[in-house]
Scaffold this active site. Sequence first.
Site, PDB file in Angstrom:
ATOM      1  N   LYS A 122      12.662   6.190  -5.001  1.00  0.00           N
ATOM      2  CA  LYS A 122      11.414   5.888  -4.307  1.00  0.00           C
ATOM      3  C   LYS A 122      11.296   4.420  -3.925  1.00  0.00           C
ATOM      4  O   LYS A 122      10.494   4.065  -3.066  1.00  0.00           O
ATOM      5  CB  LYS A 122      10.216   6.296  -5.173  1.00  0.00           C
ATOM      6  CG  LYS A 122      10.073   7.803  -5.302  1.00  0.00           C
ATOM      7  CD  LYS A 122       8.767   8.159  -5.973  1.00  0.00           C
ATOM      8  CE  LYS A 122       8.611   9.668  -6.106  1.00  0.00           C
ATOM      9  NZ  LYS A 122       7.379  10.039  -6.790  1.00  0.00           N
ATOM     10  N   LYS A 125      16.363  17.924  -2.209  1.00  0.00           N
ATOM     11  CA  LYS A 125      15.270  18.817  -2.642  1.00  0.00           C
ATOM     12  C   LYS A 125      14.157  18.824  -1.588  1.00  0.00           C
ATOM     13  O   LYS A 125      13.922  17.811  -0.919  1.00  0.00           O
ATOM     14  CB  LYS A 125      14.739  18.401  -4.019  1.00  0.00           C
ATOM     15  CG  LYS A 125      14.016  17.101  -4.007  1.00  0.00           C
ATOM     16  CD  LYS A 125      13.230  16.834  -5.280  1.00  0.00           C
ATOM     17  CE  LYS A 125      12.447  15.561  -5.035  1.00  0.00           C
ATOM     18  NZ  LYS A 125      11.665  15.025  -6.062  1.00  0.00           N
ATOM     19  N   LYS A 167       7.791  16.455   0.530  1.00  0.00           N
ATOM     20  CA  LYS A 167       6.907  16.058   1.633  1.00  0.00           C
ATOM     21  C   LYS A 167       7.363  14.751   2.258  1.00  0.00           C
ATOM     22  O   LYS A 167       6.917  14.393   3.335  1.00  0.00           O
ATOM     23  CB  LYS A 167       5.472  15.954   1.132  1.00  0.00           C
ATOM     24  CG  LYS A 167       5.283  14.862   0.095  1.00  0.00           C
ATOM     25  CD  LYS A 167       4.298  15.225  -0.969  1.00  0.00           C
ATOM     26  CE  LYS A 167       4.596  14.420  -2.217  1.00  0.00           C
ATOM     27  NZ  LYS A 167       4.260  15.002  -3.462  1.00  0.00           N
TER      28      LYS A 167
END
Length: 340
Positions: A117, A200, A203
Amino acid sequence: MAGVALPRVLSGIQPTAGSFHLGNYLGALRQWVALQETAQAFYCIVDQHAITLDWDPAELRHDTLASAAQLLALGVDPARSTLFVQSHVPEHVQLSWVLECIARFGEASRMTQFKDKSQREGAAGSSVGLFTYPVLMAADILVYRADQVPVGDDQRQHLELTRDLATRFNGRFGDTFPLPEALIPEGAARIMDLQSPDRKMSKSLPPAGCVFLLDDPKVTAKKIRSAVTDTGREVVADPVHKPGVTNLLTIHGALSGTPVAELEERFAGRGYGDLKKELAAVVADFVTPIRQRTQELLDDPAELQRILADGAARARQVAGRTVADVSDKVGFLPPAGARA
Ligand code: TYM
């Protein structure tokens, strides 16, 4: 079963999109609903985790309510489970601070989700909250002294950190926390993106690869039709050579309750097109009542807020006891007049 304590379950989900996706449902939320039968369940919309990356305040408020509506539409029952918003229960952050002080910088640095992230901003430009995110997650779990945590496979490492922190706390201050076990569903632990089946479903990837529960089924059918498949024609599960087809079979199997081997037989001699068409119908059957129920619930935001306030009050009773116990053990002076 009189006298037998039910296991305690805690899980959380971020309200970071207007809609949950199939990965959330098959990896985690389906278990949330099932576990209500056999456990004392605490389910939390983790709005504080949602501000670790850039966010829009109005959207966050809306998405938090929309998350509550979807959870109820999916079958979370506030009469049997405690459903609440993380920021309504300040004890999570109180415990998180104590855990931050026993967590090691090195172990937090090893978290792969932080590495993923923080890629865009780089570690130096990322928020400190993104770095300490897994410690807040550990506090979410430990503040309820949870035994089990239903999650998808991507949360496995965070659960290991939670257990490590619980073990360390117990070792230093005496038995306080049970070691929580991750409940990761077999078969659907990692639903993949339709366009990039090596990643995976998420969003944060382009929407074409992500099936949102609140999408119009026509949009979903189009996404499934355009899903990346593999060379060849045979409909067989083979995660290494046919990750795209395998993912479609996994989703079909998990939603329709049909073993993948049976699907392979059913589609023997037929092409990918047939599989995609049938899968689109299976998904449409599943999402149609959920979309409708979510909308009905969102039409009465005051009732949703009442359910969440009631959940937070119940959650605080449990969380407050843990924080009082932890505060005492670590040596915080109780405020004058506080009851023992
Ligand atoms: P979040 O909000 O990203 O996802 C919610 C749940 O959905 C699962 N999931 C998936 N499962 C299978 N396939 C996928 N493609 C997929 N994508 C998401 C996740 O594993 C998760 O179970 N850190 C957590 C939220 C959290 C939490 C907690 C969870 C905060 N505190 C305490 C459990 C306990 C997260 O970001 O999940």
